[in-house]
Design a protein around this motif. Structure first.
Motif, short mmCIF file in Angstrom:
data_model
loop_
_atom_site.label_atom_id
_atom_site.label_comp_id
_atom_site.label_asym_id
_atom_site.label_seq_id
_atom_site.Cartn_x
_atom_site.Cartn_y
_atom_site.Cartn_z
N GLN A 99 -40.70 -2.23 -29.21
CA GLN A 99 -41.55 -2.59 -28.06
C GLN A 99 -41.02 -3.87 -27.39
O GLN A 99 -41.04 -3.98 -26.17
CB GLN A 99 -43.00 -2.79 -28.53
N ARG A 102 -38.10 -2.86 -25.25
CA ARG A 102 -38.53 -2.21 -24.00
C ARG A 102 -39.08 -3.23 -23.01
O ARG A 102 -39.10 -2.98 -21.81
CB ARG A 102 -39.57 -1.14 -24.30
N GLN A 103 -39.53 -4.36 -23.52
CA GLN A 103 -40.02 -5.43 -22.66
C GLN A 103 -38.90 -6.38 -22.22
O GLN A 103 -39.16 -7.42 -21.61
CB GLN A 103 -41.11 -6.22 -23.39
N LYS A 294 -47.38 -3.74 -30.40
CA LYS A 294 -47.15 -3.82 -28.96
C LYS A 294 -46.11 -4.87 -28.60
O LYS A 294 -46.02 -5.28 -27.44
CB LYS A 294 -48.47 -4.14 -28.25
N GLY A 295 -45.34 -5.32 -29.61
CA GLY A 295 -44.28 -6.29 -29.33
C GLY A 295 -44.55 -7.67 -29.88
O GLY A 295 -44.03 -8.66 -29.35
#
Length: 499
Positions: A99, A102-103, A294-295
């Motif tokens: 995650q 992806r960020q 979520k990162g």
């Protein structure tokens, strides 16, 4: 002062050019198999066992150890970039690491994983060095009676803490004992369970059995399901984390190192349980647990520190007591026996160059991992694009050549194929082959020490309960079995492995 002198001696052994080269080869191979899903360190070590014939005992163990803890690092790279961990412990890292990628924070995630691994490797190796002398002194208190009790405890711990059904694990132990009994009885000199095959008079060789169970079987299992690799194509930048990232990661790294150091010592626990436990600890104590998955950078720092620390301290039972804590250390004990070294407490006094050289090499290997891996991230991403089916023929051919080269016997190739087919069947039945391999190694030693104990006691089995140390160990083994049978604990155990 004695510890510093021993470490200085160990660095003198490990810092020779040939041992540095073996360490470098080990960590590079480990990173590679960690990057490539479906191979893993146990498979690689099993395949490379025949190569260790031509190496020194110290060089062999340094290279094999480098493969193990190098795979933990490589697994984090694919977990973060591809969301497909090459090593099982990387499953936890993938939850938040991918995650972050992806960020646009893949570089930060990779850097924190590297820093956590380096810190954990340094601290856990220091723990091994500091505790080795006292643990070895304890090991010297063990006679045949105590050795029997210790081996029983080790097998029970592996059965209970391993994945899958306890009954299945017990069945694997019995099969391992049966395979270990094949060969010539050391007391009578008679062949037993050889079925008239002359090549089996010396027993089943460890190398083809290990390569089949962990090499061929894993290849067959991996080919069964096609892999979809979601390789991150975005350019990776910003490898040095900001101060806020370092501050947020510091305590998770410390706590993950502590958790991994403790869990790594336990037989059968492994790096997966260490990374899972540290992740759940961070999520439980966090003020914002909803960020996990979520990162959250803590979700990368803690498990990566834990799995690397566990990989290092899993060598403690092997080096001090001669007991494997998992499949990788079982394979390394096999490598020691290949070189005529009897694993156990006497290794530290009889072969100090092997003992302290291996410990010192872990510091060198962890430093090499950071130095060679962050600049080579692009290469590892390129390796991920190699279709797995192109690697399979070469791996199988290498396994067959290695099995044949052990004794120049086609029977060993047959054993390799049979063990591979049986290992694949076990995977379909959700049975872990690790207890089988551990009992195969420990079985002959357990039988020998049991016979010695019976000779000492003139056939009275109560001798195992008459010695305080052996009675305590057997009591712990019984308590573990009883606890694992309790419904509440059994449900909790099953929930952990499902998660």
């Amino acid at each position: 002062m004695e510890l510093l002198a021993n470490l200085g001696f160990g660095f003198g052994v490990a810092a020779t050019w040939d041992n540095i080269l073996y360490c470098f080869i080990g960590v590079v191979l480990g990173t590679l198999v960690g990057v490539l899903p479906g191979i893993g360190p146990a498979t690689t070590i099993a395949i490379l066992l025949p190569v260790t014939f031509d190496l020194s005992p110290v060089g062999s163990l340094i290279m094999l150890a480098g493969i193990y803890y190098g795979a933990q690092y490589g697994g984090s790279t694919t977990a973060i970039l591809v969301n497909m961990p090459g090593e099982s412990s990387g499953v936890i890292t993938a939850l938040d690491g991918h995650q972050m990628a992806r960020q646009g924070r893949a570089g930060v995630a990779l850097a924190i994983a590297a820093i956590g691994s380096l810190f954990a490797g340094t601290v856990s190796t220091l723990f091994i060095a500091a505790s080795a002398s006292s643990l070895t002194e304890l090991g010297l208190m063990f006679g045949p009676v105590e050795n029997v009790a210790l081996m029983v405890l080790a097998i029970v711990a592996v059965v209970v803490m391993g994945r899958g059904s306890v009954l299945n694990a017990l069945l694997m132990v019995l099969i391992g004992f049966a395979l270990g009994m094949i060969g010539t009885d050391v007391n009578t000199g008679r062949a037993r369970f050889t079925f008239g095959i002359p090549e089996l008079r010396d027993g089943i060789d460890f190398i083809p059995l290990a390569m089949g169970l962990f090499g061929i079987a894993e290849i067959l299992r991996t080919l069964e399901a096609p892999m979809q690799r979601d390789v991150l194509m975005r350019k990776i930048s910003g490898l040095w984390p900001k101060w806020e990232d370092l501050k947020a990661s510091f305590m998770p790294i410390v706590r993950g190192t502590a958790v991994g150091t403790i869990i790594g010592i336990l037989p059968g626990a492994g790096t997966l349980l260490a990374s899972f436990s540290s992740y759940m600890l961070e999520k439980k104590i966090s003020k914002t647990p909803e960020r996990f998955g979520k990162g959250a950078i803590e979700g990368v720092a803690a498990p990566e520190s834990a799995n690397n620390a566990a990989a290092q301290t899993s060598f403690i039972p092997m080096l001090t007591l001669g007991l494997p804590s998992g499949s990788v250390t079982a394979l390394m004990i096999g490598a020691m026996t290949i070189h005529g070294i009897s694993p156990g407490p006497m290794v530290m006094t009889q072969r100090p160059e092997l003992f302290w050289g291996l410990i010192a090499s872990m510091w060198i290997g962890n430093a090499l991992l950071v130095l060679i891996n962050l600049p080579l991230v692009g290469i590892w991403v390129a390796v991920l694009r190699i279709p797995y089916r192109h690697l399979v023929p070469a791996i199988i051919l290498f396994c067959c050549i290695g099995a044949y080269a052990v004794n120049n016997s086609p029977v060993d190739v047959v054993i390799l194929v049979a063990a591979g087919a049986f290992g694949y069947l076990l995977s379909r039945l959700d049975c872990d082959p690790t207890p089988l391999l551990l009992s195969f190694i420990l079985g002959p030693m357990l039988e020998e020490n049991f016979r010695r104990s019976m000779i000492i006691s003139h056939g009275d089995p109560s001798i195992f309960f008459g010695h305080p140390l052996s009675a305590s160990l057997l009591a712990v083994a019984v308590l573990i079995l009883i606890a694992s049978a309790l419904p509440a604990i059994r449900r909790k155990r099953d929930e952990v492995f499902v998660e």
